[in-house]
Design a protein around this motif. Sequence first.
Motif, PDB file in Angstrom:
ATOM      1  N   SER A  32      -1.676  -0.545   0.948  1.00  0.00           N
ATOM      2  CA  SER A  32      -1.449   0.242   2.168  1.00  0.00           C
ATOM      3  C   SER A  32      -0.485   1.387   1.887  1.00  0.00           C
ATOM      4  CB  SER A  32      -0.887  -0.679   3.271  1.00  0.00           C
ATOM      5  OG  SER A  32      -1.825  -1.697   3.576  1.00  0.00           O
TER       6      SER A  32
ATOM      7  N   ALA B  42      -0.067  -0.420   8.184  1.00  0.00           N
ATOM      8  CA  ALA B  42       1.264  -1.043   8.171  1.00  0.00           C
ATOM      9  C   ALA B  42       1.650  -1.411   6.744  1.00  0.00           C
ATOM     10  CB  ALA B  42       1.271  -2.282   9.051  1.00  0.00           C
TER      11      ALA B  42
ATOM     12  N   THR C  21      -1.635  -6.471   5.933  1.00  0.00           N
ATOM     13  CA  THR C  21      -2.878  -5.858   6.406  1.00  0.00           C
ATOM     14  C   THR C  21      -3.885  -6.965   6.720  1.00  0.00           C
ATOM     15  OG1 THR C  21      -2.482  -3.887   5.086  1.00  0.00           O
ATOM     16  CG2 THR C  21      -4.738  -4.277   5.846  1.00  0.00           C
TER      17      THR C  21
HETATM   18 MG   LIG Z   1      -1.477  -3.704   3.428  1.00  0.00          MG
END
Ligand SMILES: [Mg+2]
Length: 804
Positions: free
Chosen positions: A617, A629, A637
């Motif tokens: 992410s 996030a 995630t």
């Molecule tokens: Mg993530």
Amino acid sequence: MEHCACTLRTGTTGLMSRQPAARRLAVIPCSHLLLCQMLDENHHLIQCILDYQSKGKAAECTQYQQILHRNLVYLATIADSNQNMQSLLPAPPTQSMTLGPGGLSQSGSSQGLHSQGSLSDAIGAGLPPSSLMQAQIGNGPNHVSMQQTAQSTLPTTSMSMSGSSHGSGPGYSHSGPASQSVPLQGQGTISNYVSRANINMQSNPVSMMHQQAASSHYGSAQGGSQHYQGQSMAMMGPSGQGSSMMGQRPLAPYRPSQQGSSQQYLGQEEYYGGEQYGHSQAASEPVSQPYYPDGHGDYAYQQSSYPEQSYDRPFEEPTQHYYEGGNSQYSQQQAGYQQGTAQQQTYSQQQYPNQQGYPGQQQGYGPAQGAPSQYSGYQQGQGQQYGSYRAAQTGPAAQQQRPYGYEQASLPKPPGRVGGSGMLDLAARLPPAKRHFVDHRRVLVRGGRGGDGVTCFHSEPRKEFGGPDGGDGGSGGAVILRGRCLGWRGEVAVSAPDRQVKSLSSVLSRYQGLDGEDGGRKNCFGRSGRPLHIRVPVGTLVKEGSEVLADLSHPGDEYIAALGGTGGKGNRFFLANDNRAPTTCTPGQPGQERVLFLELKTVAHAGMVGFPNAGKSSLLRAISNAKPAVASYPFTTLNPHVGVVHYEDHQQIAGRATGLSRRRGWGAIQSDALADIPGLIRGAHQNRGLGFAFLRHIERCPFLLFVVDLSVPEPWTQVYDLKQELEKYAEGLSRRPHAIVANKIDLPQARARLPQLRARLGQGAIALSAATGENLEELLLRLKELHDGHVAVGLELGHQPLRW
Ligand SMILES: [Mg+2]
Ligand SMILES: Nc1nc2c(ncn2[C@@H]2O[C@H](COP(=O)(O)OP(=O)(O)OP(=O)(O)O)[C@@H](O)[C@H]2O)c(=O)[nH]1
């Protein structure tokens, strides 16, 4: 002013009672004019008899013969009571006689004489006596009292008497002799004829005006039209019912058929309003001379009071066909009138049920009442009459259809039937708050219902046989699934990354297409329901059961989930040679109904796969606009995220300090999409961790990014485990083009393990730091290479590259 006063001093209702009354008269006053009229009537009666004989209509001939013989007997009675009968006989043929609008020409007079001769022969044949001519003999001053007497004594007589009263209007000729048709109603032996005569009494005010009014009042009147008006009035029912006639004013289209003097029209208006009734009784005005033996005879004999030109005309016109055509509605009406003659109460009661169609006529012809001058001839009036009756015939069906055809079309749809629009509004009102990621959805889709066809007929003044003009209903709107598309760039659909494009969360569980509108008058087709588009994310699979119906893998892809129902057919559609007035219409069909399963497989160029906390992410945030996030705990995630990397061109990307372009507009030349999925762990295929069901979201990715945390011991084992899990999910998935990303190179321990990683996984491993942005350019270049390779392969296979 010649006055014809053949008076019956006793209240009589029929021939049987009238003849003795006539015999009791010492002298029956008579005049030259009256005799001419009577002879002319007889002449026309003979004409009718001959005509029907030639046509082989024995029943009509018999009726006419009976009428004729009654007339002859009455003439004989007059002759017996008048010594100077010879002096009253018609003048020689050279003498001109103008009687009424058409007037009796010389030839008419001569023919009348000639016919009289024929009548004598007929008398000699022994035919039964008749007193029809009494109907032509007016008794102006006395007819009021007679009517009163008749009403008090015999209802049937009162019917005809009231009819005669209508004929007298303020504008009518006072010089014309009033007629008295009372005797006709007592004929029990020829009840049908009597009833017809009784009916026609109502119309005689008009016809008699033309016949007897030698004055200038009716010099310009058109005999034919007025005749016809009188006939139509006859069908309207008992003229004595002033109030009831108001309810039958829809028949007013017949009235305009008389284009003659306005006085006549005014007189009729008063008649309708009931004022004429009392006024006529108080004055010695011309009264009707009614009788119409039957449908043909009515018209024929009525025409016989007119010049020859008018007389022959109706038989050549469709009117005759109309009466012969066996119009059931009209026949029923006639039957109602006939029954009504037997008893006045029965008459009035049965008349109205038989005229159910008139309200419809009133709508169609109402305006004609106020514009009588636009009707130039009785033929047009006939056309209206025919159309009116035909409309009456189809009235009930049309009334049943009207709620569909007219009212519903003009009124807003009931909320229950238009579920689609309501749902749209509901969806629009949904709060734009937090949306959960949804990649599965069960949807019930139902196409809009087709509009109903309608049954109606063309309604236009002076237009006969309007014909069916009910339009078809519109088709129902379809329900269409459409891949998220915000616009088009040329022929290429353009999608935009937003919240809704990533999920099926905005898709509701039920959709109802918009209904089609019902058909309308004048062959107006109902409007088809607009298609209802459901926006779904690109990459949505449409399934019905286990069958894949569609794969909306490109922006702008559409799939018709449910077809709308076809619209119904109006009665115009059923027009055929053997059915010129169809009353059939069909309702609209319901729309298609299906239960579909939508499955989202995120579409992206590259799919990032890695263990939890590998920094996927963080990397997506670093190179795209996506904002997944990021946290230091595993499984941060939970849903796939798609980020788009826009390239302006390769050199610009390479020349930047960060090596990254984050354009947010639509001017990008090229872009790649990266999918960030939840972290995988060893044994995910055994449903450890979050399982690997979310791998479907990288199933469409043509190339992969294996993201490893270089700061952990033996990071290369993560790659081994990832490939194993991918391979267990989908065979060959791990062998797709890929790149190995060694993240967190900014950490010291990570940088130390880089040589070992490259020794095990190859020198192509890209060492970078999502946190600091170190060496992101190499990743972008690698993504570009992978993307170009994919596009090249796709073009070789004929596939269009996916653009964002
Ligand atoms: Mg993530
Ligand atoms: N030092 C350093 N820390 C990083 C780097 N990239 C990510 N991190 C940290 O690693 C932790 C996890 O980062 P995420 O991006 O959430 O990792 P993830 O792979 O998305 O984790 P899941 O969502 O649970 O699968 C966060 O605390 C990040 O700050 C990096 O390049 N250097």
